[in-house]
Design an enzyme around this catalytic site. Structure first.
Site, short mmCIF file in Angstrom:
data_model
loop_
_atom_site.label_atom_id
_atom_site.label_comp_id
_atom_site.label_asym_id
_atom_site.label_seq_id
_atom_site.Cartn_x
_atom_site.Cartn_y
_atom_site.Cartn_z
N PHE A 113 -22.47 36.98 -41.03
CA PHE A 113 -21.48 37.00 -39.91
C PHE A 113 -21.45 35.84 -38.98
CE2 PHE A 113 -24.99 38.65 -37.47
CZ PHE A 113 -24.83 38.37 -36.21
N LYS A 114 -22.54 35.04 -38.98
CA LYS A 114 -22.74 33.98 -37.95
C LYS A 114 -21.88 32.79 -38.13
CE LYS A 114 -27.07 35.95 -36.51
NZ LYS A 114 -28.36 35.81 -36.46
N ASP A 115 -21.22 32.79 -39.44
CA ASP A 115 -20.65 31.61 -39.95
C ASP A 115 -19.33 31.36 -38.90
OD1 ASP A 115 -21.80 30.59 -42.28
OD2 ASP A 115 -21.16 32.07 -43.34
N THR B 131 -29.01 32.69 -38.61
CA THR B 131 -28.32 31.93 -37.48
C THR B 131 -28.60 30.33 -38.15
OG1 THR B 131 -28.64 33.31 -35.64
CG2 THR B 131 -28.57 30.78 -35.31
#
Length: 433
Positions: free
Chosen positions: A106-108, A140
């Site tokens: 999701f951190k993309d 991350t």
């Protein structure tokens, strides 16, 4: 839009300054001085907006005039180059898949958005050149490495705990080269994060370098995470049920972004912070006392955080009103055994493969629904592809998971990292870069 430090002992700054500084001089996290709800028209017609149009409406008040509309839309377009599907898993339960980006986490989104903001600032002002210093407990690091790879005027230094990230996660942050350097720390994620925070406040370093963080403490990494919740609402709007989000929580940036989305008017009924045995926040909701403690290693390693940085932002959103917070926020913790059992149950009942973090989110949602049987549509966030945790997932489901293209591109590359164990070594490295 100006941003103020939550420690209230530093001057207000612009979006650009907040992004470049990362952390305020008084050690506080930056927070927007004003949050203006979006229009009823927007929510009533959200199904007619594209994801890029939704993201623009959500983020533009925080970026203000510092990035022109045309450039901001370009940044958003380049950031959102993959899908965010909602997948039904069980009765009244769906998952929002956030792993379809370059590093399958999701951190993309936040990493790509922040990298492009810094790239824009560098083109306008060469003095905006920075060293991005980031600690990672798992995803991350890879997202930041991918998002910032080759960005002119930005050097990236990633600290990660040795032996405490998965093989795929490690390859994603140690194999890219160019402007990316990985420092392998003999310690925990909390040790990595403590070193990063200390460096930000070390005048011996900051007099020579613009240091900024790409952790969710940085407003350009944190705020774009609001997009997910709007994308889910667009897909579920016609369910006509109370939306309840369960978010696997480590540093609490994602769930805090969801709460910001609610401040913008998104009709979310309740938030659940689902954690592993690192249970500082669940204990806080039980006792009213916030007591950080050393993190413990689990199979959901991205959530192995003993002192979540973003929880102070959650308290700010709710004006430190404990009773109001408890009305809209629950938090539960689960063991590794419970997590594995959930992964197996989801596979058997729904033929869906969840990663350990998503399984924790599922458990939190199930517990809340069992206690609140009203008109609920639950969504848990699937924050990383299960392929990133093969050593955990495959034995549980007794099935081999094929490598997606994104993973095939890095898995056979040679790991390159620098071993460090003390802040003194980190400081020497940064000064000699």
């Amino acid at each position: 839009m100006n941003f103020y430090s939550l420690n209230k002992k530093a001057p207000k700054v612009s979006f650009k300054e907040a992004v470049i500084k990362g952390l305020a001089p008084d050690k506080g996290l930056y927070f927007p001085e004003k949050i203006t709800p979006l229009t009823k028209y927007f929510f009533n017609h959200i199904e007619y907006f594209s994801e890029e149009e939704i993201a623009f409406e959500v983020i533009r008040q925080f970026v203000s005039e510092e990035i022109p509309e045309k450039e901001l839309k370009k940044i958003i377009k380049e950031t959102l180059c993959f899908n965010f599907p909602v997948v039904t898993v069980d009765k009244n339960i769906a998952t929002l898949e956030l792993f379809h980006g370059p590093t399958m986490a999701f951190k993309d989104v936040g990493a790509r958005f922040m990298a492009r903001c810094l790239s824009y600032f560098n083109k306008k002002d060469n003095t905006a050149k920075v060293t991005v210093l980031v600690a990672t407990s798992g995803d991350t690091g890879g997202a930041v490495a991918s998002g910032f790879l080759g960005v002119e005027g930005v050097d990236v230094v990633i600290l990660y705990p040795s032996g405490k990230v998965s093989e795929v996660q490690e390859k994603q942050l140690t194999t890219l080269g160019k402007n990316i350097t990985a420092l392998e720390v003999d310690g925990t994620f909390d040790d990595c994060q403590a070193m990063v925070k200390k460096a930000f406040l070390d005048c011996d370093i900051t007099v020579f370098k613009n240091l900024t963080s790409a952790n969710s403490i940085n407003v350009a990494r944190w705020l774009p995470q609001m997009f997910y919740f709007f994308f889910a609402y667009k897909q579920l709007k016609n369910k006509h049920k109370d939306l309840v989000f369960s978010i696997p929580s480590g540093n609490f940036g994602n769930i805090c972004a969801g709460m910001m989305a609610k401040q913008l008017g998104l009709p979310i009924k309740h938030f659940i912070a689902s954690t592993n045995i690192n249970d500082v926040v669940p204990n806080y909701l039980k006792t009213g006392e916030y007591n950080p403690k050393p993190s413990k290693q689990t199979i959901s390693n991205a959530m192995d955080v003993g002192d979540p940085s973003n929880f102070v932002r959650i308290l700010e959103i709710y004006k430190n009103d404990f009773s109001k917070l408890k009305e809209e926020f629950s938090s539960y913790s689960f063991t590794d055994d419970e997590t594995k059992n959930a992964m197996l149950l989801i596979k058997q009942n729904s033929n869906y493969i969840a990663d350990p973090h998503g399984a924790v989110g599922y458990l939190g949602l199930k517990k809340f629904i069992d206690e609140n049987t009203n008109n609920i549509q639950g969504i848990f966030l699937e924050t990383a592809h299960p392929v990133k945790f093969l050593d955990v997932v495959e034995p549980v489901i007794n099935e081999t998971i094929e490598f997606p293209t994104q993973i095939k591109a890095v898995i056979d590359k040679k790991k390159v990292s620098i071993l460090i164990s003390t802040y003194k070594v980190l400081k020497k490295f940064l000064l000699n870069m």
